[in-house]
Design a protein around this motif. Structure first.
Motif, PDB file in Angstrom:
ATOM      1  N   ALA A   3      69.801 -94.935  11.955  1.00 52.86           N
ATOM      2  CA  ALA A   3      69.725 -94.370  13.308  1.00 52.86           C
ATOM      3  C   ALA A   3      70.584 -93.111  13.426  1.00 52.86           C
ATOM      4  O   ALA A   3      70.170 -92.125  14.046  1.00 52.86           O
ATOM      5  N   LEU A   4      71.776 -93.123  12.829  1.00 53.20           N
ATOM      6  CA  LEU A   4      72.628 -91.930  12.869  1.00 53.20           C
ATOM      7  C   LEU A   4      71.986 -90.772  12.120  1.00 53.20           C
ATOM      8  O   LEU A   4      72.023 -89.628  12.581  1.00 53.20           O
ATOM      9  N   ASN A   5      71.393 -91.042  10.965  1.00 57.28           N
ATOM     10  CA  ASN A   5      70.741 -89.972  10.210  1.00 57.28           C
ATOM     11  C   ASN A   5      69.595 -89.359  11.005  1.00 57.28           C
ATOM     12  O   ASN A   5      69.391 -88.146  10.977  1.00 57.28           O
ATOM     13  N   HIS A   6      68.870 -90.175  11.754  1.00 53.01           N
ATOM     14  CA  HIS A   6      67.812 -89.639  12.621  1.00 53.01           C
ATOM     15  C   HIS A   6      68.424 -88.799  13.742  1.00 53.01           C
ATOM     16  O   HIS A   6      67.926 -87.724  14.063  1.00 53.01           O
ATOM     17  N   LYS A   7      69.504 -89.291  14.341  1.00 50.77           N
ATOM     18  CA  LYS A   7      70.181 -88.561  15.421  1.00 50.77           C
ATOM     19  C   LYS A   7      70.662 -87.197  14.930  1.00 50.77           C
ATOM     20  O   LYS A   7      70.543 -86.195  15.634  1.00 50.77           O
ATOM     21  N   TYR A   8      71.202 -87.147  13.721  1.00 53.47           N
ATOM     22  CA  TYR A   8      71.750 -85.898  13.188  1.00 53.47           C
ATOM     23  C   TYR A   8      70.684 -84.827  12.992  1.00 53.47           C
ATOM     24  O   TYR A   8      70.991 -83.645  12.932  1.00 53.47           O
ATOM     25  N   GLN A   9      69.433 -85.211  12.893  1.00 52.01           N
ATOM     26  CA  GLN A   9      68.369 -84.228  12.710  1.00 52.01           C
ATOM     27  C   GLN A   9      68.220 -83.318  13.927  1.00 52.01           C
ATOM     28  O   GLN A   9      67.628 -82.253  13.831  1.00 52.01           O
ATOM     29  N   SER A  10      68.786 -83.719  15.072  1.00 57.81           N
ATOM     30  CA  SER A  10      68.664 -82.893  16.278  1.00 57.81           C
ATOM     31  C   SER A  10      69.891 -82.016  16.528  1.00 57.81           C
ATOM     32  O   SER A  10      69.896 -81.213  17.453  1.00 57.81           O
ATOM     33  N   ILE A  11      70.940 -82.140  15.709  1.00 58.08           N
ATOM     34  CA  ILE A  11      72.147 -81.327  15.896  1.00 58.08           C
ATOM     35  C   ILE A  11      71.902 -79.920  15.351  1.00 58.08           C
ATOM     36  O   ILE A  11      71.345 -79.746  14.275  1.00 58.08           O
ATOM     37  N   VAL A  12      72.342 -78.920  16.114  1.00 56.14           N
ATOM     38  CA  VAL A  12      72.175 -77.521  15.720  1.00 56.14           C
ATOM     39  C   VAL A  12      73.547 -76.847  15.708  1.00 56.14           C
ATOM     40  O   VAL A  12      74.327 -77.011  16.652  1.00 56.14           O
ATOM     41  N   ALA A  13      73.837 -76.101  14.647  1.00 60.47           N
ATOM     42  CA  ALA A  13      75.111 -75.383  14.548  1.00 60.47           C
ATOM     43  C   ALA A  13      75.295 -74.471  15.752  1.00 60.47           C
ATOM     44  O   ALA A  13      74.355 -73.828  16.205  1.00 60.47           O
ATOM     45  N   GLY A  23      79.229 -85.321  12.081  1.00 62.04           N
ATOM     46  CA  GLY A  23      77.830 -85.616  11.842  1.00 62.04           C
ATOM     47  C   GLY A  23      77.302 -84.741  10.726  1.00 62.04           C
ATOM     48  O   GLY A  23      78.066 -84.275   9.878  1.00 62.04           O
ATOM     49  N   CYS A  24      76.012 -84.511  10.742  1.00 64.06           N
ATOM     50  CA  CYS A  24      75.368 -83.676   9.738  1.00 64.06           C
ATOM     51  C   CYS A  24      74.458 -82.676  10.434  1.00 64.06           C
ATOM     52  O   CYS A  24      73.832 -82.998  11.441  1.00 64.06           O
ATOM     53  N   ILE A  25      74.405 -81.479   9.889  1.00 63.19           N
ATOM     54  CA  ILE A  25      73.445 -80.466  10.320  1.00 63.19           C
ATOM     55  C   ILE A  25      72.641 -80.126   9.078  1.00 63.19           C
ATOM     56  O   ILE A  25      73.166 -79.526   8.140  1.00 63.19           O
ATOM     57  N   GLY A  26      71.389 -80.558   9.059  1.00 61.26           N
ATOM     58  CA  GLY A  26      70.607 -80.413   7.834  1.00 61.26           C
ATOM     59  C   GLY A  26      71.299 -81.203   6.738  1.00 61.26           C
ATOM     60  O   GLY A  26      71.617 -82.375   6.910  1.00 61.26           O
ATOM     61  N   GLY A  45      73.643 -80.332  -5.043  1.00 58.34           N
ATOM     62  CA  GLY A  45      73.104 -81.618  -5.479  1.00 58.34           C
ATOM     63  C   GLY A  45      73.401 -82.766  -4.538  1.00 58.34           C
ATOM     64  O   GLY A  45      72.991 -83.892  -4.791  1.00 58.34           O
ATOM     65  N   THR A  46      74.140 -82.481  -3.450  1.00 62.60           N
ATOM     66  CA  THR A  46      74.454 -83.533  -2.486  1.00 62.60           C
ATOM     67  C   THR A  46      73.967 -83.137  -1.099  1.00 62.60           C
ATOM     68  O   THR A  46      73.685 -81.967  -0.839  1.00 62.60           O
ATOM     69  N   VAL A  47      73.873 -84.137  -0.237  1.00 63.07           N
ATOM     70  CA  VAL A  47      73.468 -83.938   1.151  1.00 63.07           C
ATOM     71  C   VAL A  47      74.436 -84.703   2.041  1.00 63.07           C
ATOM     72  O   VAL A  47      75.077 -85.654   1.604  1.00 63.07           O
ATOM     73  N   CYS A  48      74.542 -84.297   3.274  1.00 58.44           N
ATOM     74  CA  CYS A  48      75.352 -85.028   4.241  1.00 58.44           C
ATOM     75  C   CYS A  48      74.528 -86.202   4.758  1.00 58.44           C
ATOM     76  O   CYS A  48      73.336 -86.060   5.038  1.00 58.44           O
ATOM     77  N   ALA A  49      75.171 -87.359   4.879  1.00 55.88           N
ATOM     78  CA  ALA A  49      74.454 -88.533   5.364  1.00 55.88           C
ATOM     79  C   ALA A  49      75.416 -89.550   5.957  1.00 55.88           C
ATOM     80  O   ALA A  49      76.580 -89.628   5.561  1.00 55.88           O
ATOM     81  N   ALA A  50      74.907 -90.323   6.904  1.00 64.47           N
ATOM     82  CA  ALA A  50      75.627 -91.496   7.389  1.00 64.47           C
ATOM     83  C   ALA A  50      75.337 -92.612   6.392  1.00 64.47           C
ATOM     84  O   ALA A  50      74.187 -92.834   6.007  1.00 64.47           O
ATOM     85  N   LYS A  83      62.463 -88.904   8.039  1.00 66.01           N
ATOM     86  CA  LYS A  83      61.644 -87.714   7.872  1.00 66.01           C
ATOM     87  C   LYS A  83      62.580 -86.526   7.926  1.00 66.01           C
ATOM     88  O   LYS A  83      63.399 -86.417   8.822  1.00 66.01           O
ATOM     89  N   ARG A  84      62.479 -85.658   6.976  1.00 65.82           N
ATOM     90  CA  ARG A  84      63.329 -84.471   6.954  1.00 65.82           C
ATOM     91  C   ARG A  84      62.633 -83.354   7.710  1.00 65.82           C
ATOM     92  O   ARG A  84      61.456 -83.114   7.534  1.00 65.82           O
ATOM     93  N   HIS A  85      63.377 -82.703   8.574  1.00 68.20           N
ATOM     94  CA  HIS A  85      62.881 -81.550   9.309  1.00 68.20           C
ATOM     95  C   HIS A  85      63.544 -80.317   8.738  1.00 68.20           C
ATOM     96  O   HIS A  85      64.757 -80.283   8.584  1.00 68.20           O
ATOM     97  N   ARG A  86      62.772 -79.301   8.438  1.00 71.26           N
ATOM     98  CA  ARG A  86      63.364 -78.053   7.951  1.00 71.26           C
ATOM     99  C   ARG A  86      64.001 -77.332   9.120  1.00 71.26           C
ATOM    100  O   ARG A  86      63.433 -77.238  10.185  1.00 71.26           O
ATOM    101  N   ARG A  87      65.170 -76.836   8.904  1.00 76.43           N
ATOM    102  CA  ARG A  87      65.875 -76.087   9.941  1.00 76.43           C
ATOM    103  C   ARG A  87      65.892 -74.623   9.551  1.00 76.43           C
ATOM    104  O   ARG A  87      66.062 -74.276   8.405  1.00 76.43           O
TER     105      ARG A  87
END
Length: 96
Positions: A3-13, A23-26, A45-50, A83-87
Motif C-alpha cells: 500500500a505504501l509503494n502504491h501511495k508513493y507513486q503519487s508523490i512529486v518532487a 517516502g519514494c519519488i519514482g 541498480g537499486t530502487v526506493c521501496a517500502a 504498476k510502475r508509472h513513468r515520471r
C-alpha cells in the motif's frame, strides 16, 4: 508495504508535505524538508521501496534491488501487484 509503494507513486518532487515524512519519488528516496519533498537518487541498480520489517511489525523505507523488494513482500504472503508509472519530473538531490 504494498500500500505504501502504491501511495508513493503519487508523490512529486517539490510538492508540499509534512516535515520529516519519508517516502519514494519514482526510484529515488524522498524526505520532506521544510514542507517540500526532496529526492535523492538511489545507487545504480537499486530502487526506493517500502519493505516489510523482519521480526517486527511495520515497514522500512530503503534503496534495495527490485528482486529483494519482491522477495521480502512475497515472504509475508502478500501478492505483489505494483504498476510502475513513468515520471517526467526531474529527480535529484538538493542541498540546503
Amino acid at each position: 508495504a504494498i500500500a505504501l509503494n502504491h501511495k508513493y507513486q503519487s508523490i512529486v518532487a517539490g510538492t508540499s508535505c509534512t516535515n520529516y515524512d519519508i517516502g519514494c519519488i519514482g526510484d529515488a528516496f524522498a524526505q520532506c524538508v521544510w514542507g517540500t519533498w526532496v529526492a535523492t537518487k538511489c545507487p545504480v541498480g537499486t530502487v526506493c521501496a517500502a519493505l516489510p520489517n523482519v521480526g517486527a511489525p511495520g515497514t522500512s523505507i530503503a534503496c534495495t534491488t527490485p528482486a529483494d523488494r519482491d522477495m521480502r513482500i512475497a515472504i509475508t504472503g502478500a501478492t505483489l501487484k505494483m504498476k510502475r508509472h513513468r515520471r517526467h519530473d526531474r529527480i535529484g538531490s538538493r542541498r540546503h
